[in-house]
Scaffold this motif. Structure first.
Motif, PDB file in Angstrom:
ATOM      1  N   LYS A 208       1.004  -1.362  -0.447  1.00  0.00           N
ATOM      2  CA  LYS A 208       0.117   0.110  -0.060  1.00  0.00           C
ATOM      3  C   LYS A 208       0.596   1.208   0.478  1.00  0.00           C
ATOM      4  O   LYS A 208       0.735   2.533  -0.813  1.00  0.00           O
ATOM      5  N   ALA A 209       2.206   1.222   0.899  1.00  0.00           N
ATOM      6  CA  ALA A 209       2.663   2.423   1.224  1.00  0.00           C
ATOM      7  C   ALA A 209       3.395   3.286  -0.683  1.00  0.00           C
ATOM      8  O   ALA A 209       3.416   4.282  -0.327  1.00  0.00           O
ATOM      9  N   ASN A 210       4.250   1.728  -1.450  1.00  0.00           N
ATOM     10  CA  ASN A 210       4.521   2.004  -2.235  1.00  0.00           C
ATOM     11  C   ASN A 210       3.572   1.818  -3.753  1.00  0.00           C
ATOM     12  O   ASN A 210       4.182   1.496  -4.773  1.00  0.00           O
ATOM     13  N   GLN A 211       2.210   1.869  -3.684  1.00  0.00           N
ATOM     14  CA  GLN A 211       1.789   1.175  -4.409  1.00  0.00           C
ATOM     15  C   GLN A 211       2.108  -0.048  -5.731  1.00  0.00           C
ATOM     16  O   GLN A 211       1.999   0.421  -6.632  1.00  0.00           O
ATOM     17  N   LEU A 212       2.214  -0.732  -4.951  1.00  0.00           N
ATOM     18  CA  LEU A 212       3.013  -1.873  -5.568  1.00  0.00           C
ATOM     19  C   LEU A 212       1.726  -2.561  -6.455  1.00  0.00           C
ATOM     20  O   LEU A 212       0.927  -2.889  -5.640  1.00  0.00           O
ATOM     21  N   GLU A 213       2.743  -3.611  -7.416  1.00  0.00           N
ATOM     22  CA  GLU A 213       1.773  -3.919  -8.208  1.00  0.00           C
ATOM     23  C   GLU A 213       2.262  -5.358  -8.277  1.00  0.00           C
ATOM     24  O   GLU A 213       3.679  -5.722  -7.814  1.00  0.00           O
ATOM     25  N   PRO A 214       1.822  -6.429  -8.269  1.00  0.00           N
ATOM     26  CA  PRO A 214       2.221  -7.889  -7.633  1.00  0.00           C
ATOM     27  C   PRO A 214       3.741  -7.703  -9.153  1.00  0.00           C
ATOM     28  O   PRO A 214       3.304  -7.803 -10.829  1.00  0.00           O
ATOM     29  N   ASP A 215       4.672  -8.612  -8.885  1.00  0.00           N
ATOM     30  CA  ASP A 215       6.098  -9.261  -9.883  1.00  0.00           C
ATOM     31  C   ASP A 215       5.109 -10.138 -10.586  1.00  0.00           C
ATOM     32  O   ASP A 215       5.331 -10.639 -11.488  1.00  0.00           O
ATOM     33  N   ILE A 216       4.277 -11.273  -9.918  1.00  0.00           N
ATOM     34  CA  ILE A 216       3.935 -12.473 -10.193  1.00  0.00           C
ATOM     35  C   ILE A 216       2.756 -12.185 -10.188  1.00  0.00           C
ATOM     36  O   ILE A 216       1.932 -12.342  -9.143  1.00  0.00           O
ATOM     37  N   ILE A 217       1.563 -13.035 -10.607  1.00  0.00           N
ATOM     38  CA  ILE A 217       0.181 -13.243 -10.078  1.00  0.00           C
ATOM     39  C   ILE A 217       0.320 -14.940 -11.063  1.00  0.00           C
ATOM     40  O   ILE A 217       0.142 -15.253 -12.197  1.00  0.00           O
ATOM     41  N   PHE A 218      -0.613 -15.838 -10.210  1.00  0.00           N
ATOM     42  CA  PHE A 218       0.210 -17.195  -9.978  1.00  0.00           C
ATOM     43  C   PHE A 218      -1.078 -17.827 -10.318  1.00  0.00           C
ATOM     44  O   PHE A 218      -2.288 -17.423  -9.179  1.00  0.00           O
ATOM     45  N   ASP A 219      -1.849 -18.722 -11.129  1.00  0.00           N
ATOM     46  CA  ASP A 219      -3.173 -19.315 -11.116  1.00  0.00           C
ATOM     47  C   ASP A 219      -2.791 -20.883 -10.325  1.00  0.00           C
ATOM     48  O   ASP A 219      -2.914 -21.493 -10.967  1.00  0.00           O
ATOM     49  N   ILE A 220      -3.234 -20.897  -9.191  1.00  0.00           N
ATOM     50  CA  ILE A 220      -3.601 -22.307  -8.279  1.00  0.00           C
ATOM     51  C   ILE A 220      -4.400 -23.221  -9.467  1.00  0.00           C
ATOM     52  O   ILE A 220      -3.083 -24.350  -9.183  1.00  0.00           O
ATOM     53  N   ARG A 221      -5.051 -22.765  -9.538  1.00  0.00           N
ATOM     54  CA  ARG A 221      -6.145 -24.357 -10.425  1.00  0.00           C
ATOM     55  C   ARG A 221      -5.752 -24.143 -11.671  1.00  0.00           C
ATOM     56  O   ARG A 221      -5.241 -25.307 -11.681  1.00  0.00           O
TER      57      ARG A 221
END
Length: 180
Positions: free
Chosen positions: A158-171
Motif C-alpha cells: 500500500k505504501a508504495n502502491q506496488l503491483e505484484p511481480d507475478i500472479i500465479f493461477d493455482i487452479r
C-alpha cells in the motif's frame, strides 16, 4: 505422493507444483470448515506457500540445514518468504535471529485461487529500520529477543502502491502474469 525426507535444496518441477496446488485445495477445504466453526482459520502452511514461491521465481526450496526458506541459484542469496491467506490484511512475524538477503511477500486470494507475489527487494538489515510500532523499529524489537509483528501489505504494497511481480493461477498451476 512421495514424502521428501531428503533434506537440502529442492527444485520445484512440474510434478511438485502439481502436488502443491492439489495440497492447496485440500488445505482450503479444511480452512473453510474450521473458519465456519471457529473464530479464525488456520495459517497457510509453508509446505504450500514456499514451493509456489520457489516455482514462480525459480528459487530452490531450502529443506536442509541452510538458513532461509529458499535460495536464488543464480546469486546464492538467502530468500525469506512471508505468506498470508487474508488478502485484505496480513500480519507477519520475524524471529529475533531472522536474517535474509531478500524478502518476498506471498499474498493468496482464496476467492479467486490466485497467488500474488511481491519481491520486496529488501534485506534484513534494511528491513530492520522499519517501524514495528510507534516507538520501536523492527531491529530494536529483535535485539530485545522479541518477535516483531508487521503488515507487509501496509509497509510495502500500500505504501508504495506496488503491483505484484507475478500472479500465479493455482487452479491451472501456471503463471498468468509476469511483470518482472
Amino acid at each position: 505422493m512421495p514424502i521428501y525426507n531428503e533434506f537440502g535444496f529442492i527444485e520445484i518441477d512440474a510434478a511438485r507444483i502439481d502436488e502443491t496446488c492439489a495440497a492447496y485445495f485440500k488445505w482450503k477445504d479444511l480452512n473453510t470448515y474450521i473458519s465456519n466453526n471457529s473464530h479464525r482459520g488456520i495459517n497457510m502452511p509453508d509446505a504450500i506457500s514456499e514451493p509456489m514461491g520457489c516455482y514462480c521465481l525459480g528459487y530452490l526450496w531450502n529443506r536442509g540445514s541452510e538458513a532461509g526458506d529458499a535460495t536464488d541459484p543464480s546469486t546464492n542469496k538467502k530468500i525469506e518468504f512471508k505468506a498470508t491467506s487474508r488478502f485484505e490484511g496480513d500480519l507477519s512475524s520475524f524471529g529475533p535471529k531472522c536474517s535474509f538477503d531478500n524478502l518476498v511477500f506471498l499474498r493468496f486470494n482464496l476467492e479467486k485461487n490466485l497467488l500474488y507475489i511481491y519481491d520486496l527487494k529488501i534485506n534484513s538489515e534494511e528491513f530492520g529500520k522499519y517501524p514495528a510500532n510507534k516507538n520501536e523499529t523492527i531491529q530494536e524489537q529483535k535485539e530485545q529477543g522479541r518477535r516483531p509483528h508487521v503488515s507487509l501489505q501496509e509497509l510495502f504494497v500500500k505504501a508504495n502502491q506496488l503491483e505484484p511481480d507475478i500472479i500465479f493461477d493455482i487452479r491451472r498451476c501456471k503463471i498468468i502474469e509476469d511483470n518482472r
